[in-house]
Enzyme design. Structure first.
Site, PDB file in Angstrom:
ATOM      1  N   GLU A 132       8.132 -36.834 -75.714  1.00  0.00           N
ATOM      2  CA  GLU A 132       9.223 -36.553 -76.666  1.00  0.00           C
ATOM      3  C   GLU A 132      10.098 -35.914 -76.828  1.00  0.00           C
ATOM      4  OE1 GLU A 132       8.041 -37.792 -79.362  1.00  0.00           O
ATOM      5  OE2 GLU A 132       7.130 -38.547 -77.114  1.00  0.00           O
ATOM      6  N   HIS A 135      13.721 -37.668 -76.252  1.00  0.00           N
ATOM      7  CA  HIS A 135      13.879 -38.844 -77.284  1.00  0.00           C
ATOM      8  C   HIS A 135      14.848 -38.297 -78.617  1.00  0.00           C
ATOM      9  CE1 HIS A 135      11.636 -42.461 -77.026  1.00  0.00           C
ATOM     10  NE2 HIS A 135      10.215 -41.852 -77.138  1.00  0.00           N
ATOM     11  N   GLU A 188      12.305 -45.949 -74.563  1.00  0.00           N
ATOM     12  CA  GLU A 188      11.249 -45.802 -74.070  1.00  0.00           C
ATOM     13  C   GLU A 188      10.932 -45.199 -72.729  1.00  0.00           C
ATOM     14  OE1 GLU A 188       8.837 -44.914 -75.424  1.00  0.00           O
ATOM     15  OE2 GLU A 188       9.661 -45.343 -77.273  1.00  0.00           O
TER      16      GLU A 188
END
Length: 258
Positions: A132, A135, A188
């Site tokens: 996370e 990202h 991803e």
């Protein structure tokens, strides 16, 4: 989070291979998006607090997350110069949701359902958190917002650039879309590998990246997993992680000796 957040990581050579960031992200001002994220993050925490779902400072699970974050953050700074000025924050919300996210600017949330229902180890939590954080560091939200709103946002920003409008107004409502974005397959993969390397450098077992996604795949049989709505699992994802585990194994061993 303490002084550990202020540690500046020394330059490193990436062991994993990731693509270049899209120039599209430049359509969305980073500062504006980060400010919108801070606002939405605050609203989310306030709502959780009103419902009695926001973990308090002495909560053992929250302390566990903060300890992991303290080890990951110094490894994150080399991936984005802006991150050195971010005010990182980690919070835990009591919910059956199997979900977690990191908003632009380093604002992290975990839901208890993710930790409890999947019975995550510290190593597996580090893989989720690293993913996370990646990202945010790789500015995937900024890129996706630019792509999904290219026409409307492009017009407004173009007007602002040429003195025909207010750039702040152009991105004022971006924060509200941050939690519903679906990243591309390349985003991803990028986050998987960057998160894997950060976690290994922080002393977390890289093999946990594989067991994490195996657990995700098994849990997906029951449906209704928020995390998998934006982070689909599958054999290809696991295979790519397995192929990259050996690349960062040495980093993990070095970290364990420190």
């Amino acid at each position: 989070m303490g002084a550990a957040m202020l540690v500046m990581a020394t330059p490193v050579v990436a062991q994993v291979e990731v693509g270049k960031s899209s120039a599209m992200r430049n359509l969305v001002p980073a500062e504006t998006l980060e400010q919108a994220a801070v606002q939405q993050y605050g609203e989310l925490l306030a709502q959780a607090r009103q419902q009695g779902a926001l973990a308090q400072p002495g909560n053992p699970q929250l302390q566990r997350l903060q300890t992991i974050a303290q080890r990951l953050i110094p490894q994150a700074l080399v991936w984005n110069d802006r991150a050195k000025g971010w005010k990182w924050e980690v919070n835990l919300i009591g919910s059956k949701q199997i979900n977690a996210f990191c908003m632009p600017g380093g604002k992290i949330v975990f839901f208890t359902g993710l930790i409890d229902q999947l019975q995550l180890t510290d190593d597996e939590i580090a893989m989720v958190m690293g993913h996370e954080m990646a990202h945010a560091l790789r500015e995937h939200s900024r890129e996706q917002l630019a792509k999904t709103q290219a026409t409307d946002l492009g017009i407004r920003l173009g007007a602002a650039i040429f003195g025909l409008g207010d750039m702040g107004t152009a991105a004022a409502n971006l924060g509200g879309k941050l939690l519903t974005l679906k990243f591309s397959r390349s985003d991803e993969s990028d986050a998987d590998l960057v998160g894997l390397e950060m976690a290994a450098r922080a002393g977390y077992n890289p093999q946990a990246s594989v067991t994490l996604w195996e657990k995700m795949g098994q849990a997906n049989g029951g449906g209704g997993i928020g995390f998998l709505s934006t982070h689909p699992t599958g054999p290809d994802r696991i295979a790519k992680l397995q192929a990259n585990v050996p690349k960062v194994a040495g980093l993990y061993e070095q970290a364990r000796k420190r």
